[in-house]
Design a protein around this motif. Structure first.
Motif, PDB file in Angstrom:
ATOM      1  N   PHE A  52     -61.993  75.091  54.534  1.00  0.00           N
ATOM      2  CA  PHE A  52     -62.794  75.319  55.736  1.00  0.00           C
ATOM      3  C   PHE A  52     -61.931  75.747  56.928  1.00  0.00           C
ATOM      4  O   PHE A  52     -62.125  76.831  57.484  1.00  0.00           O
ATOM      5  N   ALA A  53     -60.995  74.888  57.315  1.00  0.00           N
ATOM      6  CA  ALA A  53     -60.263  75.113  58.562  1.00  0.00           C
ATOM      7  C   ALA A  53     -59.371  76.353  58.509  1.00  0.00           C
ATOM      8  O   ALA A  53     -59.391  77.175  59.436  1.00  0.00           O
ATOM      9  N   LEU A  77     -72.496  72.573  52.237  1.00  0.00           N
ATOM     10  CA  LEU A  77     -71.236  72.843  51.538  1.00  0.00           C
ATOM     11  C   LEU A  77     -70.426  71.568  51.346  1.00  0.00           C
ATOM     12  O   LEU A  77     -69.795  71.372  50.296  1.00  0.00           O
ATOM     13  N   ILE A  78     -70.438  70.707  52.344  1.00  0.00           N
ATOM     14  CA  ILE A  78     -69.696  69.447  52.246  1.00  0.00           C
ATOM     15  C   ILE A  78     -70.321  68.536  51.191  1.00  0.00           C
ATOM     16  O   ILE A  78     -69.629  67.982  50.324  1.00  0.00           O
ATOM     17  N   ILE A  79     -71.626  68.387  51.244  1.00  0.00           N
ATOM     18  CA  ILE A  79     -72.317  67.464  50.338  1.00  0.00           C
ATOM     19  C   ILE A  79     -72.192  67.901  48.879  1.00  0.00           C
ATOM     20  O   ILE A  79     -71.973  67.078  47.982  1.00  0.00           O
ATOM     21  N   PHE A  80     -72.308  69.211  48.646  1.00  0.00           N
ATOM     22  CA  PHE A  80     -72.312  69.715  47.268  1.00  0.00           C
ATOM     23  C   PHE A  80     -70.987  70.360  46.871  1.00  0.00           C
ATOM     24  O   PHE A  80     -70.939  71.160  45.935  1.00  0.00           O
ATOM     25  N   HIS A  81     -69.910  69.995  47.552  1.00  0.00           N
ATOM     26  CA  HIS A  81     -68.629  70.664  47.307  1.00  0.00           C
ATOM     27  C   HIS A  81     -68.126  70.488  45.877  1.00  0.00           C
ATOM     28  O   HIS A  81     -67.425  71.354  45.351  1.00  0.00           O
ATOM     29  N   TYR A 127     -63.473  78.998  44.915  1.00  0.00           N
ATOM     30  CA  TYR A 127     -63.382  80.266  45.637  1.00  0.00           C
ATOM     31  C   TYR A 127     -64.638  80.525  46.467  1.00  0.00           C
ATOM     32  O   TYR A 127     -64.565  81.107  47.560  1.00  0.00           O
ATOM     33  N   LEU A 128     -65.797  80.090  45.962  1.00  0.00           N
ATOM     34  CA  LEU A 128     -67.022  80.221  46.754  1.00  0.00           C
ATOM     35  C   LEU A 128     -67.021  79.223  47.913  1.00  0.00           C
ATOM     36  O   LEU A 128     -67.515  79.526  49.001  1.00  0.00           O
ATOM     37  N   LEU A 129     -66.450  78.049  47.666  1.00  0.00           N
ATOM     38  CA  LEU A 129     -66.351  77.050  48.730  1.00  0.00           C
ATOM     39  C   LEU A 129     -65.444  77.550  49.844  1.00  0.00           C
ATOM     40  O   LEU A 129     -65.739  77.357  51.029  1.00  0.00           O
ATOM     41  N   MET A 130     -64.353  78.211  49.480  1.00  0.00           N
ATOM     42  CA  MET A 130     -63.433  78.744  50.488  1.00  0.00           C
ATOM     43  C   MET A 130     -64.094  79.857  51.299  1.00  0.00           C
ATOM     44  O   MET A 130     -63.946  79.914  52.528  1.00  0.00           O
ATOM     45  N   ILE A 131     -64.839  80.719  50.620  1.00  0.00           N
ATOM     46  CA  ILE A 131     -65.536  81.798  51.333  1.00  0.00           C
ATOM     47  C   ILE A 131     -66.607  81.219  52.250  1.00  0.00           C
ATOM     48  O   ILE A 131     -66.676  81.543  53.445  1.00  0.00           O
ATOM     49  N   GLY A 132     -67.446  80.358  51.685  1.00  0.00           N
ATOM     50  CA  GLY A 132     -68.517  79.767  52.484  1.00  0.00           C
ATOM     51  C   GLY A 132     -67.990  78.903  53.609  1.00  0.00           C
ATOM     52  O   GLY A 132     -68.475  78.972  54.749  1.00  0.00           O
ATOM     53  N   MET A 169     -64.964  64.341  49.980  1.00  0.00           N
ATOM     54  CA  MET A 169     -64.047  65.484  49.976  1.00  0.00           C
ATOM     55  C   MET A 169     -62.725  65.068  50.614  1.00  0.00           C
ATOM     56  O   MET A 169     -62.703  64.630  51.761  1.00  0.00           O
ATOM     57  N   PRO A 170     -61.598  65.203  49.912  1.00  0.00           N
ATOM     58  CA  PRO A 170     -60.300  64.877  50.516  1.00  0.00           C
ATOM     59  C   PRO A 170     -60.048  65.741  51.752  1.00  0.00           C
ATOM     60  O   PRO A 170     -60.453  66.903  51.807  1.00  0.00           O
ATOM     61  N   TRP A 171     -59.353  65.167  52.725  1.00  0.00           N
ATOM     62  CA  TRP A 171     -59.128  65.880  53.981  1.00  0.00           C
ATOM     63  C   TRP A 171     -58.379  67.191  53.768  1.00  0.00           C
ATOM     64  O   TRP A 171     -58.650  68.184  54.442  1.00  0.00           O
ATOM     65  N   TRP A 172     -57.442  67.196  52.796  1.00  0.00           N
ATOM     66  CA  TRP A 172     -56.654  68.412  52.584  1.00  0.00           C
ATOM     67  C   TRP A 172     -57.510  69.543  52.027  1.00  0.00           C
ATOM     68  O   TRP A 172     -57.228  70.723  52.273  1.00  0.00           O
ATOM     69  N   GLN A 173     -58.559  69.194  51.286  1.00  0.00           N
ATOM     70  CA  GLN A 173     -59.475  70.225  50.809  1.00  0.00           C
ATOM     71  C   GLN A 173     -60.252  70.833  51.969  1.00  0.00           C
ATOM     72  O   GLN A 173     -60.531  72.035  51.976  1.00  0.00           O
ATOM     73  N   TYR A 174     -60.595  70.004  52.939  1.00  0.00           N
ATOM     74  CA  TYR A 174     -61.296  70.542  54.103  1.00  0.00           C
ATOM     75  C   TYR A 174     -60.399  71.525  54.852  1.00  0.00           C
ATOM     76  O   TYR A 174     -60.846  72.593  55.279  1.00  0.00           O
ATOM     77  N   VAL A 175     -59.140  71.160  55.006  1.00  0.00           N
ATOM     78  CA  VAL A 175     -58.191  72.054  55.674  1.00  0.00           C
ATOM     79  C   VAL A 175     -58.069  73.362  54.902  1.00  0.00           C
ATOM     80  O   VAL A 175     -58.086  74.453  55.487  1.00  0.00           O
ATOM     81  N   LEU A 176     -57.964  73.263  53.581  1.00  0.00           N
ATOM     82  CA  LEU A 176     -57.750  74.443  52.737  1.00  0.00           C
ATOM     83  C   LEU A 176     -58.990  75.319  52.614  1.00  0.00           C
ATOM     84  O   LEU A 176     -58.896  76.549  52.644  1.00  0.00           O
TER      85      LEU A 176
END
Length: 217
Positions: free
Chosen positions: A204-205, A29-33, A39-44, A195-202
């Motif tokens: 994934f985290a 998911l990180i590599i191909f984000h 919406y699929l990235l948020m679910i996954g 991937m910007p850190w804020w996207q990871y928070v939004l």
């Protein structure tokens, strides 16, 4: 054959397979984000982060006491979960908290069980009306999804700051390791995969914490 199957199950083989699959899915998911719809990235991302949180839970239980094999050494468990995929909770803080939670004589006791959502009567009466409404809403499914993450994180910050101020044993080391883990996480995510850190928070985290709270609802 039967002996091999027995060793697989006694050695918590399914848990190890899920752990490997979780990290592979997380990496994918990180590599191909960039080519995955948000919406699929948020679910996954949420599912992977929540699954990782469940594995952290398992590390406190089955990987410490796996029957039929020597339990996984503490240093190996710490290394496996050093990277804070779910971001919010230091590994050793969770180990301490969840171990206290499983002291059966104190289960759900708001003074002794750090994972309890119960309140002492005098504390409840001391809350103002707005806070009471928020806490009542948090006991609903929708409330746990919407309000739960903010409530849990506020409790974490309040408790851990108190521990830091009194220099409680091991707390500074725990948070130093956690900060180092976050730095490594964001280096892998941002510098390594763009991937910007804020996207990871939004992606994934935050959804991972929401799903984890639903699991324990």
């Amino acid at each position: 054959m039967e002996k091999s199957v027995g060793v697989f199950w006694r050695g918590e083989g399914p848990t190890w397979l899920v752990l490997i699959a979780t990290f592979l899915c997380w990496a994918g998911l990180i590599i191909f984000h960039q080519i995955i719809p948000w919406y699929l990235l948020m679910i996954g991302g949420g599912v992977v982060a929540a699954l990782h949180a469940s594995l952290v839970h398992e590390s406190v239980h089955c990987l410490r006491t796996a029957p039929g094999i020597k339990r996984v050494p503490d240093w190996l468990r710490s290394a496996l979960f050093f990277l804070p995929v779910g971001l919010w909770f230091p590994y050793f803080t969770y180990v301490r908290s969840h171990t206290a939670h499983h002291r059966d004589a104190w289960l759900t006791d708001p003074d002794q069980d750090p994972e309890s959502f119960y309140w002492r009567q005098q504390d409840w009466h001391g809350l103002n009306r707005v806070v009471k409404m928020i806490m009542i809403a948090n006991q609903t499914f929708a409330g746990r999804m919407i309000l739960g993450p903010f409530i849990v994180l506020s409790w974490l910050i309040k408790y851990e700051l108190g521990c830091l101020l009194i220099n409680a044993k091991g707390v500074r080391r725990t948070w130093a390791l956690h900060v180092a883990g976050i730095a490594l996480l964001f280096a892998l995510v941002s510098a390594g995969a763009g991937m910007p850190w804020w996207q990871y928070v939004l992606f994934f985290a935050y959804p991972g914490l929401v799903l984890s709270l639903i699991r324990s609802f």
